[in-house]
Design an enzyme around this catalytic site. Structure first.
Site, PDB file in Angstrom:
ATOM      1  N   CYS A   2      50.642  42.859 -32.055  1.00 11.19           N
ATOM      2  CA  CYS A   2      51.560  42.935 -31.148  1.00 11.19           C
ATOM      3  C   CYS A   2      51.884  42.110 -30.405  1.00 11.19           C
ATOM      4  O   CYS A   2      51.043  41.052 -30.279  1.00 11.19           O
ATOM      5  CB  CYS A   2      51.567  44.466 -30.426  1.00 11.19           C
ATOM      6  N   ARG A  27      55.573  39.056 -34.120  1.00  7.51           N
ATOM      7  CA  ARG A  27      54.417  39.546 -34.010  1.00  7.51           C
ATOM      8  C   ARG A  27      54.611  41.290 -34.361  1.00  7.51           C
ATOM      9  O   ARG A  27      53.351  41.756 -34.555  1.00  7.51           O
ATOM     10  CB  ARG A  27      53.628  39.424 -32.637  1.00  7.51           C
ATOM     11  N   TRP A  74      53.663  46.310 -33.498  1.00  4.22           N
ATOM     12  CA  TRP A  74      53.563  46.466 -34.782  1.00  4.22           C
ATOM     13  C   TRP A  74      52.586  47.481 -34.910  1.00  4.22           C
ATOM     14  O   TRP A  74      51.352  47.615 -34.547  1.00  4.22           O
ATOM     15  CB  TRP A  74      52.687  45.333 -35.592  1.00  4.22           C
ATOM     16  N   ASN A 100      47.733  44.549 -26.961  1.00  2.83           N
ATOM     17  CA  ASN A 100      47.638  43.892 -28.255  1.00  2.83           C
ATOM     18  C   ASN A 100      46.309  44.094 -28.713  1.00  2.83           C
ATOM     19  O   ASN A 100      45.088  43.563 -28.206  1.00  2.83           O
ATOM     20  CB  ASN A 100      48.045  42.545 -28.348  1.00  2.83           C
ATOM     21  N   GLY A 101      46.034  44.776 -29.806  1.00  2.00           N
ATOM     22  CA  GLY A 101      44.770  44.843 -30.365  1.00  2.00           C
ATOM     23  C   GLY A 101      44.380  46.414 -30.602  1.00  2.00           C
ATOM     24  O   GLY A 101      45.334  46.959 -31.075  1.00  2.00           O
ATOM     25  N   GLU A 482      50.233  32.774 -55.037  1.00  2.00           N
ATOM     26  CA  GLU A 482      50.831  32.499 -53.639  1.00  2.00           C
ATOM     27  C   GLU A 482      52.424  32.864 -53.887  1.00  2.00           C
ATOM     28  O   GLU A 482      53.075  33.577 -53.169  1.00  2.00           O
ATOM     29  CB  GLU A 482      50.904  31.236 -53.272  1.00  2.00           C
ATOM     30  N   LYS A 486      54.545  35.795 -52.033  1.00  2.00           N
ATOM     31  CA  LYS A 486      55.859  35.309 -51.205  1.00  2.00           C
ATOM     32  C   LYS A 486      56.977  36.427 -51.683  1.00  2.00           C
ATOM     33  O   LYS A 486      57.988  36.992 -50.751  1.00  2.00           O
ATOM     34  CB  LYS A 486      56.366  34.102 -51.559  1.00  2.00           C
ATOM     35  N   GLU A 489      56.435  39.898 -50.590  1.00  2.00           N
ATOM     36  CA  GLU A 489      56.444  40.435 -48.997  1.00  2.00           C
ATOM     37  C   GLU A 489      57.903  40.149 -48.354  1.00  2.00           C
ATOM     38  O   GLU A 489      58.136  40.906 -47.571  1.00  2.00           O
ATOM     39  CB  GLU A 489      55.516  39.423 -48.421  1.00  2.00           C
ATOM     40  N   HIS A 505      44.475  40.457 -72.831  1.00  2.00           N
ATOM     41  CA  HIS A 505      43.162  41.253 -72.469  1.00  2.00           C
ATOM     42  C   HIS A 505      43.639  42.388 -71.727  1.00  2.00           C
ATOM     43  O   HIS A 505      43.058  43.027 -71.198  1.00  2.00           O
ATOM     44  CB  HIS A 505      42.042  40.627 -71.786  1.00  2.00           C
ATOM     45  N   LYS A 605      53.255  38.641 -38.127  1.00  2.00           N
ATOM     46  CA  LYS A 605      52.878  37.467 -38.161  1.00  2.00           C
ATOM     47  C   LYS A 605      51.352  37.164 -38.230  1.00  2.00           C
ATOM     48  O   LYS A 605      50.722  36.442 -38.928  1.00  2.00           O
ATOM     49  CB  LYS A 605      53.531  36.617 -37.365  1.00  2.00           C
TER      50      LYS A 605
END
Length: 610
Positions: A2, A27, A74, A100-101, A482, A486, A489, A505, A605
């Protein structure tokens, strides 16, 4: 994850809090809210959803007062809702907290508080904090906060106000980032520097276990035990414009276009005048220690982890040291074999990633030298690591990382070359050749960016599909992972990356008529093998786009449907070019689907909780 802000001064706080939260919305954007001291006392307005929802409510019910705190969320505990939005208060509504946490033992504390007569209105862990502070208050808000903290386990950055002492704003940091901004007749708190840049460039960065007491005219720094401390003020030299879109439609597109500059900045000053040797004074290892390294462990999360996969290829090729990659959230729990001859490399864009920070501490506890690759100089990881290699990508606002990732690739290449020099595994001419090729990368990225319309056209085609696959070998496979991340997301298209040779396989069963496959084919040494794998998916109806060099375009067109050409470079460096193509692909696919490119759903983020 957050973002929090706080203000105390002589101006009306509402506008300052709202503008600060807008800079921190990357955030988390599940909800937002502010608490302000008004003539009627401590008042709270909050709303589920984006900042626009909060602004609408504040238009209808403005808050007037010169001290306040704000939060953009968040969600970790409790679904996004008005009730679960911050700030949180106690039952008396005299104490307000933004956080935040995560409070790991919040359930035990909640049960204890309920047994003592407290009533809760949310599902969050944060509401526990406001009740704890209220319970411990005895006329001194600082002591009440200090006492409350002793009951809490976990990570937290706090902003605390009480109606009983309206001339104070208390801030606390424990394993979550927190910045103190210094003004004239006003002071600020924020989770990140961009939230404060409009108002001040002078800041203190709190360390873990520290707190600050802010009034209009002063800031006192102390440990959470109450011991006063001094701290050198930092003057931020960022241009505030770098935190804005600069004419681009989205931050992500702006940051993709900033990669040539980020490459140059990350390389600048790290080679000698002749350009044939890497200089890394920030690496606090003697030549003897470097020669005694027996193995390397690269630990990271998400995009940074994918950068580490490329880093492994680079280091093993250049230095001939065995390298392992670990997901940071798994690292501690598998009892990794670490010795004083192990070099642990932790990678984090923000330098605040909770799992990566825990991995750093695990490595150090076992005697390893820990090197951090990060984009934020004053971050927790940067401060705690034994050595720091700063990527110098500049502020990255979009949730989906682009320039931070590619700057990490540059950092890994420089590191690999430096280790090779010390261990004498690469000749001086070979090092000079690689460095010369690296100097050309920024211009080569510009060439790719100039072809973005072609990528956009293909992205609009794949936006019509629900599934997509990436394949590659060697470093191409690392880049494919990657590219897949991308796309997932920000476009929400399901995609997977596979080592091309593994298709037969089992995963070849997923290929059906018309499914898009993006084949990275930049590695000369395995190109024939990659072409064979491309033919396997083509034979089963896949529509294949190959990413390769000009010299292979015509040959590949006999086996694929479309080809995108990247400039020619050394095999070790292709990842810094091919991934730019995949970033643009993900961006334009998301755009075609009408998604919020900069703020993908369910993501934040900076991941500062486990």
């Amino acid at each position: 994850m957050c973002g929090i802000v706080g203000y105390i001064g002589n101006q009306n706080s509402q506008g300052i809090l709202v503008e600060g939260l807008k800079k921190l919305e990357y955030r988390g954007y599940d909800s937002a809210g502010i608490a302000v001291f008004t003539k009627e006392g401590l008042q709270v307005v909050k709303a589920q959803g984006r900042m626009a929802n909060l602004e609408s409510r504040l238009e209808a019910t403005p808050l007037t007062g010169s001290a306040g705190i704000g939060h953009t969320r968040w969600a970790t505990h409790g679904k996004p809702s008005d009730e679960n939005s911050h700030p949180h208060t106690d039952e008396s509504k005299k104490f307000s907290v933004v956080h935040n946490g995560i409070v790991e033992n919040y359930l035990d504390l909640k049960e204890e508080l309920i047994a003592g007569g407290c009533h809760f209105t949310s599902e969050t862990d944060t509401e526990v904090i406001s009740h704890l502070i209220a319970r411990e208050y005895n006329g001194d808000i600082v002591k009440a906060v200090q006492k409350a903290i002793t009951f809490m386990r976990g990570a937290f950055a706090l902003g605390v106000l009480t109606e009983y002492e309206p001339d104070k704003l208390v801030a606390v940091r424990q394993a979550s980032p927190l910045i103190i901004g210094l003004g004239e007749g006003e002071n600020f708190i924020g989770s990140d520097i961009p939230a404060l840049l409009e108002y001040t460039r002078n800041v203190y960065i709190l360390n873990d276990g520290e707190m600050a007491v802010l009034t209009r005219d002063a800031v006192e720094l102390m440990t959470i035990e109450g011991n006063f401390i001094s701290r050198e003020m930092i003057t931020v030299d960022w241009d505030a414009v770098t935190a804005e879109k600069g004419g681009y439609e989205h931050f992500m597109l702006k940051e993709i276009h900033e990669q040539p500059k980020a490459y140059r900045d990350t390389m600048r000053g790290r080679t000698n005048a002749e350009g044939n040797k890497v200089i890394l004074p920030e690496l606090n290892l003697t030549e003897e220690q470097i020669k005694n390294i027996r193995n390397i462990q690269i630990v990271a999360c998400g995009t940074a982890y994918n950068a580490g996969l490329v880093g492994r290829n680079l280091i093993e090729s250049l230095v001939r040291i065995p390298v392992e990659n670990d997901i940071a959230s798994e690292y501690r729990y598998r009892s990794p074999i670490v010795t004083p001859e192990t070099l642990v490399i932790v990678v984090s864009q923000s330098g605040e990633t909770a799992d990566t920070l825990a991995a750093l501490r695990e490595g150090q506890a076992n005697g390893a030298h820990v090197l951090a690759i990060t984009n934020v100089v004053g971050s927790s990881i940067a401060r705690e690591a034994n050595s720091v290699l700063v990527t110098l990508a500049g502020p990255e606002i979009a949730v989906a990382s682009t320039k931070a990732y590619t700057s990490q690739l540059i950092a890994f290449t420089l590191l690999g070359l430096y280790l090779a020099e010390v261990r004498d595994t690469q000749s001086e001419p070979e090092v000079a050749k690689i460095l010369a090729a690296m100097q050309s990368l920024p211009e080569q990225v510009e060439v790719i960016l100039a072809q973005k319309d072609a990528i956009k056209a293909y992205a609009e085609q794949i936006a019509e599909h629900h599934h997509l696959f990436f394949i590659g070998r060697g470093v191409d496979y690392a880049v494919a992972q990657e590219g897949s991340l991308k796309l997932k997301e920000i476009s929400y298209i399901h995609s997977e990356a596979y080592a091309a040779g593994e298709l037969k396989h089992g995963t070849l069963a997923l290929i059906e008529e018309g499914v898009p496959v993006i084949a990275l084919a930049t590695q000369e040494s395995v190109l024939e093998k990659t072409v064979s794998n491309i033919k396997e998916v083509k034979a089963r109806g896949a529509h294949v786009l190959a990413v390769t060099h000009e010299e292979h375009k015509n040959d590949l067109l006999r086996s694929v449907d479309e080809v995108f050409v990247i400039p020619q470079t050394l095999p070790l460096l292709t990842s810094a070019l091919s991934v730019v193509t995949l970033q643009l692909l993900a961006y334009y696919a998301s755009l075609a689907l009408g998604h919020d490119v900069d703020k993908p759903r369910n993501l934040a983020k900076s991941v500062t909780v486990e």
